[in-house]
Design a protein around this motif. Structure first.
Motif, PDB file in Angstrom:
ATOM      1  N   TYR A 104      36.696  47.959  34.719  1.00 20.42           N
ATOM      2  CA  TYR A 104      36.009  47.862  33.428  1.00 20.42           C
ATOM      3  C   TYR A 104      36.514  48.949  32.477  1.00 20.42           C
ATOM      4  O   TYR A 104      36.847  48.679  31.321  1.00 20.42           O
ATOM      5  CB  TYR A 104      34.498  47.978  33.624  1.00 20.42           C
ATOM      6  CG  TYR A 104      33.735  48.039  32.316  1.00 20.42           C
ATOM      7  CD1 TYR A 104      33.385  46.864  31.645  1.00 20.42           C
ATOM      8  CD2 TYR A 104      33.375  49.259  31.745  1.00 20.42           C
ATOM      9  CE1 TYR A 104      32.699  46.918  30.435  1.00 20.42           C
ATOM     10  CE2 TYR A 104      32.688  49.312  30.546  1.00 20.42           C
ATOM     11  CZ  TYR A 104      32.357  48.149  29.895  1.00 20.42           C
ATOM     12  OH  TYR A 104      31.687  48.211  28.691  1.00 20.42           O
ATOM     13  N   ALA A 115      29.411  45.691  36.352  1.00 15.84           N
ATOM     14  CA  ALA A 115      29.977  47.014  36.100  1.00 15.84           C
ATOM     15  C   ALA A 115      29.089  47.808  35.151  1.00 15.84           C
ATOM     16  O   ALA A 115      28.854  49.011  35.352  1.00 15.84           O
ATOM     17  CB  ALA A 115      31.382  46.869  35.504  1.00 15.84           C
ATOM     18  N   LYS A 140      31.722  42.014  34.443  1.00 22.16           N
ATOM     19  CA  LYS A 140      31.439  42.970  33.382  1.00 22.16           C
ATOM     20  C   LYS A 140      29.971  43.376  33.398  1.00 22.16           C
ATOM     21  O   LYS A 140      29.629  44.560  33.274  1.00 22.16           O
ATOM     22  CB  LYS A 140      31.805  42.374  32.022  1.00 22.16           C
ATOM     23  CG  LYS A 140      31.635  43.326  30.858  1.00 22.16           C
ATOM     24  CD  LYS A 140      32.129  42.685  29.558  1.00 22.16           C
ATOM     25  CE  LYS A 140      31.935  43.626  28.377  1.00 22.16           C
ATOM     26  NZ  LYS A 140      32.437  43.038  27.111  1.00 22.16           N
ATOM     27  N   GLY A 182      36.717  48.003  28.427  1.00 25.26           N
ATOM     28  CA  GLY A 182      35.495  47.211  28.312  1.00 25.26           C
ATOM     29  C   GLY A 182      35.709  45.724  28.543  1.00 25.26           C
ATOM     30  O   GLY A 182      34.900  44.900  28.110  1.00 25.26           O
ATOM     31  N   GLY A 183      36.796  45.373  29.235  1.00 21.96           N
ATOM     32  CA  GLY A 183      37.045  43.973  29.549  1.00 21.96           C
ATOM     33  C   GLY A 183      37.942  43.268  28.565  1.00 21.96           C
ATOM     34  O   GLY A 183      38.129  42.048  28.651  1.00 21.96           O
ATOM     35  N   LYS A 211      33.933  49.129  38.433  1.00 23.95           N
ATOM     36  CA  LYS A 211      33.728  50.092  37.348  1.00 23.95           C
ATOM     37  C   LYS A 211      35.068  50.614  36.828  1.00 23.95           C
ATOM     38  O   LYS A 211      35.256  50.741  35.605  1.00 23.95           O
ATOM     39  CB  LYS A 211      32.856  51.250  37.844  1.00 23.95           C
ATOM     40  CG  LYS A 211      32.428  52.213  36.740  1.00 23.95           C
ATOM     41  CD  LYS A 211      31.482  53.282  37.249  1.00 23.95           C
ATOM     42  CE  LYS A 211      32.179  54.248  38.176  1.00 23.95           C
ATOM     43  NZ  LYS A 211      31.403  55.489  38.423  1.00 23.95           N
ATOM     44  N   ILE A 256      38.534  41.390  34.228  1.00 21.81           N
ATOM     45  CA  ILE A 256      37.157  41.351  34.709  1.00 21.81           C
ATOM     46  C   ILE A 256      36.451  40.131  34.111  1.00 21.81           C
ATOM     47  O   ILE A 256      36.644  39.811  32.932  1.00 21.81           O
ATOM     48  CB  ILE A 256      36.437  42.671  34.357  1.00 21.81           C
ATOM     49  CG1 ILE A 256      35.123  42.803  35.119  1.00 21.81           C
ATOM     50  CG2 ILE A 256      36.216  42.805  32.857  1.00 21.81           C
ATOM     51  CD1 ILE A 256      34.537  44.213  35.074  1.00 21.81           C
TER      52      ILE A 256
END
Length: 220
Positions: free
Chosen positions: A15, A72, A69, A20-21, A12, A64
């Motif tokens: 992420y 997470a 993702k 957001g990756g 988490k 990630i």
């Protein structure tokens, strides 16, 4: 595949830190976020790499994976649903729920979370305005701007506030700022970027430039 509580916390954090990756994250940034040592982070990254949820490349940092993702986002989904439950059904205030939800987010039962979502009426955002991923990990973001970017005379509606600092949330309670509050910028102090705002057309108050950076608005 199941992850341990610690592995979920790392995933988490990666992420969030990776926006957001979208970008790689350094081990030092992860260590700072989780208040641990870089050596401990390196050990955990090796474990997560073996499970194909992250990828580490020298000079590119930790990235990630698609599978990571999705995992997470499911942890984040549970966290935010539990925050809604705590506020709406158990009368917690918004400054009390983050730490409790941090514990509840690790419950593994998919059917419990599905029924919780239905029980709450399929909410789309948590008490702080963060969007709740759906069961497929899809997340809908709406356009928003930090209050600090508004000019004098501009108006906006509060749609998101930080959830990690209870003292900030208590201060927002004190000045009667809520999600949905209408904010108008009346003045900006050049020296320190503090902002004089009118809240819901009823009360004027100064907030610091740092607070103004963290209050997200839908601009009218």
């Amino acid at each position: 595949m199941k992850l341990s509580l610690a592995e979920e916390n790392y995933l988490k954090a990666i992420y969030h830190l990776s926006d957001g990756g979208d970008m790689g994250v350094s081990t030092n940034a992860i260590a700072e976020e989780l208040s641990t040592k870089p050596a401990s982070v390196s050990d955990m990254i090796r474990k997560l790499s073996q499970k194909d949820v992250v990828d580490y490349q020298k000079y590119k940092g930790v990235q990630i994976s698609k599978k990571g993702k999705q995992m997470a986002l499911q942890v984040i989904r549970k966290h935010r649903l539990w925050e809604v439950f705590l506020v709406e059904k158990l009368s917690f205030s918004w400054d009390e729920v983050h730490e409790v939800a941090e514990q509840l987010e690790h419950i593994k039962s998919p059917i419990l979370i599905s029924r919780l979502d239905k029980f709450l009426g399929y909410p789309t955002m948590d008490p702080h305005g963060d969007p709740i991923p759906n069961e497929h990990g899809e997340i809908k973001e709406n356009p928003q701007l930090p209050l600090v970017e508004l000019g004098i005379g501009s108006k906006g509606i509060v749609v998101k506030v930080p959830d990690g600092d209870p003292s900030l949330l208590r201060h927002l309670d004190k000045i009667k700022m809520r999600l949905g509050s209408i904010i108008q910028v009346k003045d900006i102090v050049e020296f320190d970027q503090s902002v004089l705002i009118l809240i819901d057309q009823s009360s004027e108050v100064y907030i610091s430039g740092e607070i103004a950076k963290n209050i997200m608005l839908a601009v009218k």
